[in-house]
Design a protein around this motif. Sequence first.
Motif, PDB file in Angstrom:
ATOM      1  N   THR A  60      11.920  -9.523  -3.438  1.00 39.59           N
ATOM      2  CA  THR A  60      11.130  -9.081  -4.388  1.00 39.59           C
ATOM      3  C   THR A  60      10.080  -8.053  -4.115  1.00 39.59           C
ATOM      4  O   THR A  60       9.428  -8.461  -3.259  1.00 39.59           O
ATOM      5  CB  THR A  60      10.732 -10.146  -5.124  1.00 39.59           C
ATOM      6  N   ILE A  61       9.999  -6.906  -4.619  1.00 40.89           N
ATOM      7  CA  ILE A  61       9.048  -6.028  -4.486  1.00 40.89           C
ATOM      8  C   ILE A  61       8.044  -5.993  -5.542  1.00 40.89           C
ATOM      9  O   ILE A  61       8.585  -5.610  -6.697  1.00 40.89           O
ATOM     10  CB  ILE A  61       9.759  -4.546  -4.226  1.00 40.89           C
ATOM     11  N   LEU A  62       6.761  -6.191  -5.272  1.00 40.15           N
ATOM     12  CA  LEU A  62       5.683  -5.874  -6.325  1.00 40.15           C
ATOM     13  C   LEU A  62       5.184  -4.781  -6.307  1.00 40.15           C
ATOM     14  O   LEU A  62       4.481  -4.313  -5.363  1.00 40.15           O
ATOM     15  CB  LEU A  62       4.682  -7.163  -6.209  1.00 40.15           C
ATOM     16  N   VAL A  63       5.424  -4.090  -7.432  1.00 40.50           N
ATOM     17  CA  VAL A  63       4.974  -2.552  -7.601  1.00 40.50           C
ATOM     18  C   VAL A  63       3.967  -2.502  -8.661  1.00 40.50           C
ATOM     19  O   VAL A  63       4.119  -3.003  -9.797  1.00 40.50           O
ATOM     20  CB  VAL A  63       6.108  -1.429  -8.112  1.00 40.50           C
ATOM     21  N   ASN A  64       2.805  -1.982  -8.259  1.00 41.12           N
ATOM     22  CA  ASN A  64       1.305  -2.054  -9.065  1.00 41.12           C
ATOM     23  C   ASN A  64       1.602  -0.790 -10.160  1.00 41.12           C
ATOM     24  O   ASN A  64       2.522   0.126 -10.085  1.00 41.12           O
ATOM     25  CB  ASN A  64       0.271  -2.185  -8.255  1.00 41.12           C
ATOM     26  N   PRO A  65       0.790  -0.972 -11.163  1.00 38.34           N
ATOM     27  CA  PRO A  65       0.675   0.161 -12.143  1.00 38.34           C
ATOM     28  C   PRO A  65       0.557   1.664 -11.505  1.00 38.34           C
ATOM     29  O   PRO A  65       0.959   2.516 -12.178  1.00 38.34           O
ATOM     30  CB  PRO A  65      -0.334  -0.017 -12.989  1.00 38.34           C
ATOM     31  N   GLU A  66       0.123   1.858 -10.196  1.00 43.36           N
ATOM     32  CA  GLU A  66      -0.084   2.940  -9.923  1.00 43.36           C
ATOM     33  C   GLU A  66       1.203   3.375  -9.075  1.00 43.36           C
ATOM     34  O   GLU A  66       1.196   4.518  -8.655  1.00 43.36           O
ATOM     35  CB  GLU A  66      -1.527   3.109  -8.898  1.00 43.36           C
ATOM     36  N   GLY A  67       2.182   2.568  -9.013  1.00 44.89           N
ATOM     37  CA  GLY A  67       3.546   2.813  -8.365  1.00 44.89           C
ATOM     38  C   GLY A  67       3.534   2.357  -6.883  1.00 44.89           C
ATOM     39  O   GLY A  67       4.348   3.013  -6.061  1.00 44.89           O
ATOM     40  N   GLU A  68       2.369   1.644  -6.321  1.00 38.08           N
ATOM     41  CA  GLU A  68       2.298   1.425  -4.895  1.00 38.08           C
ATOM     42  C   GLU A  68       2.749  -0.053  -4.646  1.00 38.08           C
ATOM     43  O   GLU A  68       2.821  -0.824  -5.809  1.00 38.08           O
ATOM     44  CB  GLU A  68       0.927   1.580  -4.370  1.00 38.08           C
ATOM     45  N   ILE A  69       3.413  -0.237  -3.927  1.00 48.46           N
ATOM     46  CA  ILE A  69       3.764  -1.540  -3.207  1.00 48.46           C
ATOM     47  C   ILE A  69       2.516  -2.298  -3.024  1.00 48.46           C
ATOM     48  O   ILE A  69       1.782  -2.375  -2.315  1.00 48.46           O
ATOM     49  CB  ILE A  69       4.655  -1.623  -2.020  1.00 48.46           C
TER      50      ILE A  69
ATOM     51  N   GLY B 119       3.046  -2.745 -14.159  1.00 48.30           N
ATOM     52  CA  GLY B 119       3.591  -3.513 -13.198  1.00 48.30           C
ATOM     53  C   GLY B 119       5.213  -3.802 -13.070  1.00 48.30           C
ATOM     54  O   GLY B 119       5.829  -3.996 -14.287  1.00 48.30           O
ATOM     55  N   VAL B 120       5.851  -3.542 -11.850  1.00 47.15           N
ATOM     56  CA  VAL B 120       7.242  -3.890 -11.863  1.00 47.15           C
ATOM     57  C   VAL B 120       7.519  -4.765 -10.810  1.00 47.15           C
ATOM     58  O   VAL B 120       7.254  -4.859  -9.883  1.00 47.15           O
ATOM     59  CB  VAL B 120       8.047  -2.327 -11.639  1.00 47.15           C
ATOM     60  N   PHE B 121       8.227  -5.793 -11.384  1.00 48.36           N
ATOM     61  CA  PHE B 121       8.730  -6.937 -10.624  1.00 48.36           C
ATOM     62  C   PHE B 121      10.228  -6.522 -10.182  1.00 48.36           C
ATOM     63  O   PHE B 121      11.004  -6.745 -11.118  1.00 48.36           O
ATOM     64  CB  PHE B 121       8.800  -8.172 -11.428  1.00 48.36           C
ATOM     65  N   LEU B 122      10.251  -5.942  -8.880  1.00 48.99           N
ATOM     66  CA  LEU B 122      11.591  -5.420  -8.604  1.00 48.99           C
ATOM     67  C   LEU B 122      12.245  -6.551  -7.680  1.00 48.99           C
ATOM     68  O   LEU B 122      12.004  -6.811  -6.538  1.00 48.99           O
ATOM     69  CB  LEU B 122      11.305  -4.159  -7.708  1.00 48.99           C
ATOM     70  N   ASN B 123      13.366  -6.953  -8.369  1.00 45.63           N
ATOM     71  CA  ASN B 123      14.074  -8.304  -7.639  1.00 45.63           C
ATOM     72  C   ASN B 123      15.432  -7.836  -7.246  1.00 45.63           C
ATOM     73  O   ASN B 123      16.190  -7.432  -7.829  1.00 45.63           O
ATOM     74  CB  ASN B 123      14.209  -9.504  -8.387  1.00 45.63           C
ATOM     75  N   PHE B 124      15.843  -7.898  -5.729  1.00 46.08           N
ATOM     76  CA  PHE B 124      16.998  -7.450  -5.088  1.00 46.08           C
ATOM     77  C   PHE B 124      17.838  -8.872  -4.959  1.00 46.08           C
ATOM     78  O   PHE B 124      17.411  -9.771  -4.535  1.00 46.08           O
ATOM     79  CB  PHE B 124      17.002  -6.672  -3.864  1.00 46.08           C
ATOM     80  N   TRP B 125      18.975  -8.934  -5.781  1.00 42.87           N
ATOM     81  CA  TRP B 125      19.742 -10.225  -5.407  1.00 42.87           C
ATOM     82  C   TRP B 125      21.208  -9.912  -5.568  1.00 42.87           C
ATOM     83  O   TRP B 125      21.653  -8.815  -5.942  1.00 42.87           O
ATOM     84  CB  TRP B 125      19.240 -10.886  -6.996  1.00 42.87           C
ATOM     85  N   GLY B 126      21.908 -10.851  -5.543  1.00 37.80           N
ATOM     86  CA  GLY B 126      23.609 -11.076  -5.711  1.00 37.80           C
ATOM     87  C   GLY B 126      23.939 -12.328  -6.454  1.00 37.80           C
ATOM     88  O   GLY B 126      23.474 -13.519  -6.219  1.00 37.80           O
ATOM     89  N   THR B 127      24.830 -12.341  -7.088  1.00 35.09           N
ATOM     90  CA  THR B 127      25.626 -13.544  -7.594  1.00 35.09           C
ATOM     91  C   THR B 127      25.950 -14.818  -6.675  1.00 35.09           C
ATOM     92  O   THR B 127      25.772 -16.001  -6.875  1.00 35.09           O
ATOM     93  CB  THR B 127      26.661 -13.309  -8.647  1.00 35.09           C
ATOM     94  N   TRP B 128      26.206 -14.477  -5.524  1.00 31.20           N
ATOM     95  CA  TRP B 128      26.532 -15.346  -4.708  1.00 31.20           C
ATOM     96  C   TRP B 128      25.549 -15.969  -3.799  1.00 31.20           C
ATOM     97  O   TRP B 128      25.852 -16.860  -3.181  1.00 31.20           O
ATOM     98  CB  TRP B 128      27.633 -14.698  -3.498  1.00 31.20           C
ATOM     99  N   CYS B 129      24.045 -15.448  -4.049  1.00 28.93           N
ATOM    100  CA  CYS B 129      22.928 -15.949  -3.147  1.00 28.93           C
ATOM    101  C   CYS B 129      22.418 -17.020  -4.227  1.00 28.93           C
ATOM    102  O   CYS B 129      22.092 -17.098  -5.201  1.00 28.93           O
ATOM    103  CB  CYS B 129      21.986 -14.872  -3.100  1.00 28.93           C
TER     104      CYS B 129
ATOM    105  N   GLY C  50       0.801  -1.258  -0.165  1.00 25.55           N
ATOM    106  CA  GLY C  50      -0.126  -0.011   0.112  1.00 25.55           C
ATOM    107  C   GLY C  50       0.753   1.363  -0.108  1.00 25.55           C
ATOM    108  O   GLY C  50       0.363   2.419  -0.398  1.00 25.55           O
ATOM    109  N   ASP C  51       2.003   1.085   0.348  1.00 21.15           N
ATOM    110  CA  ASP C  51       2.949   2.333   0.274  1.00 21.15           C
ATOM    111  C   ASP C  51       3.431   2.694  -1.087  1.00 21.15           C
ATOM    112  O   ASP C  51       3.610   2.078  -1.920  1.00 21.15           O
ATOM    113  CB  ASP C  51       4.211   2.108   1.257  1.00 21.15           C
ATOM    114  N   LYS C  52       3.646   3.974  -0.971  1.00 19.20           N
ATOM    115  CA  LYS C  52       4.423   4.431  -2.670  1.00 19.20           C
ATOM    116  C   LYS C  52       5.740   3.831  -2.705  1.00 19.20           C
ATOM    117  O   LYS C  52       6.506   4.144  -1.779  1.00 19.20           O
ATOM    118  CB  LYS C  52       4.303   5.950  -2.569  1.00 19.20           C
ATOM    119  N   ALA C  53       6.081   3.205  -3.549  1.00 20.90           N
ATOM    120  CA  ALA C  53       7.370   2.575  -3.926  1.00 20.90           C
ATOM    121  C   ALA C  53       8.435   3.746  -4.003  1.00 20.90           C
ATOM    122  O   ALA C  53       8.400   4.672  -4.811  1.00 20.90           O
ATOM    123  CB  ALA C  53       7.347   1.716  -4.905  1.00 20.90           C
TER     124      ALA C  53
END
Length: 185
Positions: free
Chosen positions: A154-163, A75-85, A50-53
């Motif tokens: 992973t943060i799923l951001v909807n088309p309105e820019g909210e989480i 929609g934005v599928f924002l994935n935080f990652w590392g090669t060692w993970c 519900g928060d603004k991303a």
Amino acid sequence: MMEGNKAKKPSKKRNRAVMRSVILSLLVLAIGYTIYNSVTADDVEVLKAGDKAPDFALQDMEGNSHKLSDYEGEGVFLNFWGTWCAPCVKEMPAMDRQYKEFEEQGVQVLAVNIAQSEFEVQSFVDRFDLSFPVVIDKSKSVMTAYNIRPLPTTILVNPEGEIERIVTGEMTEQDIEGFMEEIRP
């Protein structure tokens, strides 16, 4: 011969004293770091559905800038990652397959690497032949803004820019498909 042994004893005591001092110093530093981390972690607001991303701009491996607000309406599928993970490595091919399915439907994937070298990240991208944009958060400012712990997150951001949702840990391909469906415009 007795004199030689006497000379070594004070040296052993001194070595032991130095080692104890080093160990004690390391313990004090570790405790200090832990306390500092606990205190400063509270300074970052924890994001929730519900928060603004928070907006950001990072460059991909080709030097193109990707600003989150540029994807408003998608929609934005924002994935935080590392090669060692290890879980990150396992889910990347599935993310790429699903991205190819959902890209034309208005779902964008942004894979945010946490402060690794361009060489490491490019080697990873090449190894898996990833088709979505991969950016590097060199200063960890985006990781901090999103209060990311652990990887992958992973943060799923909807088309309105909210989480829409925050997903921590490894996702299956079915999870990824469902989450992309959830943020599709």
